[in-house]
Design an enzyme around this catalytic site. Structure first.
Site, short mmCIF file in Angstrom:
data_model
loop_
_atom_site.label_atom_id
_atom_site.label_comp_id
_atom_site.label_asym_id
_atom_site.label_seq_id
_atom_site.Cartn_x
_atom_site.Cartn_y
_atom_site.Cartn_z
N LYS A 1 30.74 62.37 33.46
CA LYS A 1 31.82 63.35 33.43
C LYS A 1 31.70 64.33 34.60
O LYS A 1 32.70 64.67 35.25
CB LYS A 1 31.80 64.12 32.10
CG LYS A 1 32.12 63.28 30.88
CD LYS A 1 32.09 64.14 29.63
CE LYS A 1 32.35 63.31 28.38
NZ LYS A 1 32.30 64.13 27.15
N GLU B 1 24.07 55.36 21.34
CA GLU B 1 24.11 56.78 21.67
C GLU B 1 22.99 57.56 20.97
O GLU B 1 22.54 58.59 21.46
CB GLU B 1 25.48 57.36 21.30
CG GLU B 1 25.84 58.62 22.05
CD GLU B 1 27.30 58.98 21.91
OE1 GLU B 1 28.03 58.87 22.90
OE2 GLU B 1 27.72 59.37 20.80
N HIS C 1 29.67 29.05 21.55
CA HIS C 1 30.15 28.18 22.62
C HIS C 1 30.15 28.91 23.96
O HIS C 1 30.65 28.37 24.96
CB HIS C 1 31.55 27.66 22.28
CG HIS C 1 31.57 26.83 21.04
ND1 HIS C 1 31.57 25.45 21.07
CD2 HIS C 1 31.57 27.16 19.72
CE1 HIS C 1 31.57 24.97 19.84
NE2 HIS C 1 31.57 26.00 19.00
#
Length: 446
Positions: free
Chosen positions: A422, A287, A308
């Site tokens: 948003k 951010e 793995h």
């Protein structure tokens, strides 16, 4: 007491030219940060927060935690992003790996999290768990209108009031919010909730050492005074530009590697307790630096588990990555590997060794293989997992992030891109005030 050590010898030679050339930029960035002359300087409240946190605030937090422990078995921390990740990172790092499978105790509450997603199953299953249980709520939001925590708080508040009555419920809810304004501040004042203030000059991803993180951490039974003391030690150590300043070195090197084509940083841990610390770190750096078409992409792996699954890509994939390895010098518990007469698994050569010794050799072997394979490796060694050390590590990463952002040439303290999703979500949900946006997005998705 210095409890973390930075080692760059297996990384710096991959970008030595860039590292040498950006020295002046690093000093300038350090100076800007300390002088408050860089972009976003109105959000530097975290910079001297550890040394300036009053003892009275920590006493109050401990008192609130003690009250909730007396009245509750569970406390739900409602928040998203920095309002949740910092607390979860510290609590996970300091807790028993199987703490979730033990019941609540008199020393600590079970700290649960909500409002960090919009999952219907998660919310309903949390309600099922808390039905007829003694629980409280710590709701964390500057505005009180952020969608994810607002939904969770509305539902949990309704459940709590239904179970204990509105009058009792108000003593089991604590609001961490803006000092004067916002929906949550208004509600807290109307209902009489105990409140803590999120400082105006501290952004969410830098807020773990404010009541945002400290109150849930105290409820989980950990010493917030030691956490703050550790952060204050690192603050004092890193005040001035210096070739010995670990924040400056880390910020300078990661930018040098970025200039040399290493576009992805993988935070590696060899202790599962640090999984959520990596999640906090990813938000902090992602951010802060991902803007203006720039920024190292922050990723993480849990080793040896992910060797793995991701090991092949790290070893032989595109050479655009570098690693920062978090390693813990001293485990809190020791366990030796036993001898087995049949030795069908073929590991008797390990008999008598501590499990951590095997882990350390896996770490060393992996580092050698990755460096040989063209992956720079920065190492950060922690003395042990305890509050003081974590306080130092949190502050180290926060300050290095500010310095790194300034070297990169971005404002590390804003997040303009976060609003894009948003706006679309509000338009799609036909939120009042978004009529034009609703019409436009409906045309787009026809």
């Amino acid at each position: 007491m210095k409890s973390i050590e930075l080692n760059i010898q297996d990384a710096v030679y991959f970008a030595e030219k860039q590292y040498v050339s950006n020295k002046d930029k690093a000093v300038e960035a350090m100076t800007k940060l300390e002088d408050g002359t860089g972009e976003g300087s109105d959000f530097l409240g975290w910079l001297h927060l550890p040394s300036e946190t009053p003892e009275s605030l920590l006493d109050k937090i401990e008192k609130t935690a003690a009250r909730l422990k007396e009245k509750c078995d569970y406390v739900v921390c409602v928040g998203i992003g920095g309002s949740y990740l910092g607390a979860r990172a510290v609590i996970s790092a300091l807790s028993d790996n199987f703490a979730d499978f033990y019941g609540p105790s008199s020393k600590s509450l079970k700290v649960l999290f909500a409002g960090q997603n919009i999952s219907e199953e998660y919310t309903a299953e949390l309600e099922n768990l808390l039905t007829d249980k003694r629980f409280g709520i710590i709701v964390i939001s500057k505005s009180g209108t952020t969608t994810e925590p607002a939904i969770a708080f509305r539902i949990l508040k309704e459940l709590l009031e239904k179970q204990v009555g509105k009058e009792t419920a108000k003593d089991l809810i604590v609001a961490v919010t803006d000092e004067k304004k916002g929906a949550l501040r208004t509600l807290a004042t109307q209902e009489g909730y105990e409140t803590y203030v999120i400082p105006d000059n501290v952004g969410g991803r830098f807020s773990v050492l404010t009541p945002v993180g400290l109150l849930p951490i105290a409820c989980a039974g950990f010493d917030v005074k030691k956490l703050i003391a550790g952060a204050a030690e690192m603050e004092n150590t890193t005040r001035h530009p210096s070739e010995e300043n670990p924040c400056e070195i880390y910020a300078r090197l990661r930018n040098a590697l970025y200039e040399a084509g290493k576009k992805i940083e993988i935070l590696v841990n060899y202790n599962p307790k640090l999984h959520y610390f990596a999640e906090w770190w990813k938000q902090l750096y992602g951010e802060s630096e991902g803007k203006d078409g720039k920024g190292i992409f922050p990723a993480s792996v849990d080793l040896t588990t992910d060797l793995h699954s991701m090991g092949q890509w790290i070893q032989e994939g595109e050479r655009t990555i570098f690693e920062t390895v978090l390693t813990v010098k001293k485990p809190s518990i020791t366990r030796r590997i036993p001898e087995d007469a049949a030795n069908l698994d073929g590991i008797n050569y390990l008999a008598g060794k501590n499990i951590d010794e095997v882990n350390k050799m896996a770490e060393l072997g992996t580092k050698i293989a990755h460096v040989d394979g063209g992956v720079p490796v920065i190492k950060i060694e922690l003395d042990k997992l305890e509050e003081n050390t974590l306080g130092q590590l949190i502050y180290f990463f926060e300050k290095a992030c500010g310095v790194s952002g300034y070297i990169l040439g971005v404002n590390p303290f804003n997040q303009p891109g976060v609003e894009a999703y948003k706006k679309n979500m509000f338009a799609l949900l036909e939120k009042p005030g978004y009529e034009k946006e609703t019409q436009a997005i409906k045309e787009k998705i026809k």
